[in-house]
Write a protein that holds these residues in place. Structure first.
Motif: not given
Length: 396
Positions: A174-193
């Motif tokens: 992320s800009n500005p935080t530099g954080m990175i989503y984990t694969e598990e977090e992304l999978r949940k978000i992707g399935d929701w979308a």
């Protein structure tokens, strides 16, 4: 002559404004340390420079190109995605643009109708909301707590979703935080979308700049259904030290890419020809310089993070990627007698000659953004000046 309503409603970029203020003081002879713009302090690698020179000398750079980019570069993008994401796209799924920022602009213009809603996790890159508004869409901001690593959850997304929700923007790292989503977090978000037919705009511009064992997972790689629901935004500016060359790209659904191309053909005509030939070399040439720059950023992060974390009142998470620190400075402002982060930033520049970016433009009015895309000596001196500024203010 009356200025348009859309222009009057736009908020200027806080990053560019901060950089302009710093440069104005430098022009007056002031010793200003600027930690504002997200721009690598490395020259574009020599092999990329030479590719541009060859294109000029051979005459290739003298003419218009297709509005979506030359076929060689579109193919190079598709091959780069296949190599790095293990996803197969055809050239028709790729558009090359005048920087990744313009890829986002074209995308919003291509898919948004008036009052369509776009979910934007906060903190966010400064241009997301303004570009959505230019496309007559409605930005819907979801505040993500620093204690939760600034990450949005499916529960928050579902609470914000309406029948007008059309897009979710994800930026990891992320800009500005530099954080990175984990694969598990992304999978949940992707399935929701996928389940709610929400288009994912995946801004992957910092995907090569990850540190200390962190892993960047492109959300498009998690399933075929998520891939179909995702538009990848990327470019050569950050990883290849090519901010001035202005080459970005979008990859995804062919109908959306085609619509973006139609708009580009009536706006910029085509990306700069010489920059396209340079970008082919960036994506398909040797990649050792990318790793060299990544290691330099990682070394800086590890050296300067303790220095900035020790500044009175700074409360921060150590970033995993990109090249920014994003401390919460509420306690600092309390010590100094401030209630407005922008005023604090302005006074820091005027009195200590250190330029930071106010967090207000990122939706975080208690934070500041600090770019460490500069040399270690400058960063160390900046930490000293900020500390001295705070100590002087708190002593009054």
């Amino acid at each position: 002559m009356e200025i348009s309503t859309r222009a009057q409603k736009l908020e200027p970029s806080v990053t560019l404004a901060a950089s302009a203020k710093a440069n104005a003081l430098k022009a007056q002879g002031q010793d200003v340390l600027s930690l504002t713009v997200g721009e690598p302090d490395f020259m574009t690698p020599k092999n990329i420079q030479q590719a541009a020179i060859r294109a000029i000398e051979s005459g290739q750079a003298s003419y218009y190109t297709p509005s979506a980019g030359i076929k060689e570069l579109r193919q190079a993008v598709a091959e780069y995605i296949q190599s790095n994401y293990q996803l197969k796209y055809q050239m028709e799924n790729v558009i090359v643009t005048d920087g990744a920022k313009f890829a986002l602009y074209l995308l919003f213009q291509a898919v948004l109708n008036p009052l369509d809603e776009v979910i934007i996790p906060v903190p966010y890159w400064v241009s997301y909301g303004e570009q959505v508004k230019l496309a007559e869409g409605v930005p819907v901001f979801i505040t993500c707590a620093q204690e939760e690593k600034f990450k949005v959850t499916v529960e928050q997304l579902e609470k914000a979703r309406t029948d007008k929700t059309k897009i979710l923007i994800l930026n990891s790292p992320s800009n500005p935080t530099g954080m990175i989503y984990t694969e598990e977090e992304l999978r949940k978000i992707g399935d929701w979308a996928v389940s709610h037919d929400v288009l994912i705009v995946s801004d992957d511009i910092y995907g090569k700049l990850v540190y200390n064992g962190a892993v960047f997972t492109p959300i498009a790689t998690l399933s075929e259904e998520i891939q179909k629901q995702t538009i990848i935004i990327n470019g050569v500016s950050k990883s290849y030290a090519m901010t001035g060359w202005r080459i970005g790209y979008a990859v995804g659904d062919q109908a959306i890419i085609s619509a973006m191309n139609d708009i580009a053909s009536q706006s910029t005509s085509n990306p700069t020809a010489v920059s396209q030939y340079a970008a082919i070399e960036a994506l398909s040439g040797e990649q050792d310089t990318v790793e060299t720059m990544r290691q330099a950023f990682e070394e800086r992060l590890n050296k300067i993070y303790p220095l900035f974390a020790a500044i009175p009142g700074f409360r921060m998470e150590k970033p995993q990627g990109a090249f920014y620190l994003f401390p919460n400075i509420k306690e600092t402002m309390d010590l100094c007698g401030y209630t407005d982060v922008t005023k604090w930033v302005d006074d820091l520049l005027a009195e200590a000659h250190v330029a930071l970016v106010t967090g207000a433009g990122f939706g975080a009015p208690e934070n500041v953004r600090i770019s460490y895309a500069t040399d270690l000596q400058t960063l160390e001196e900046a930490a000293k000046r900020i500390t001295a500024f705070i100590e002087a203010k708190s002593a009054k």
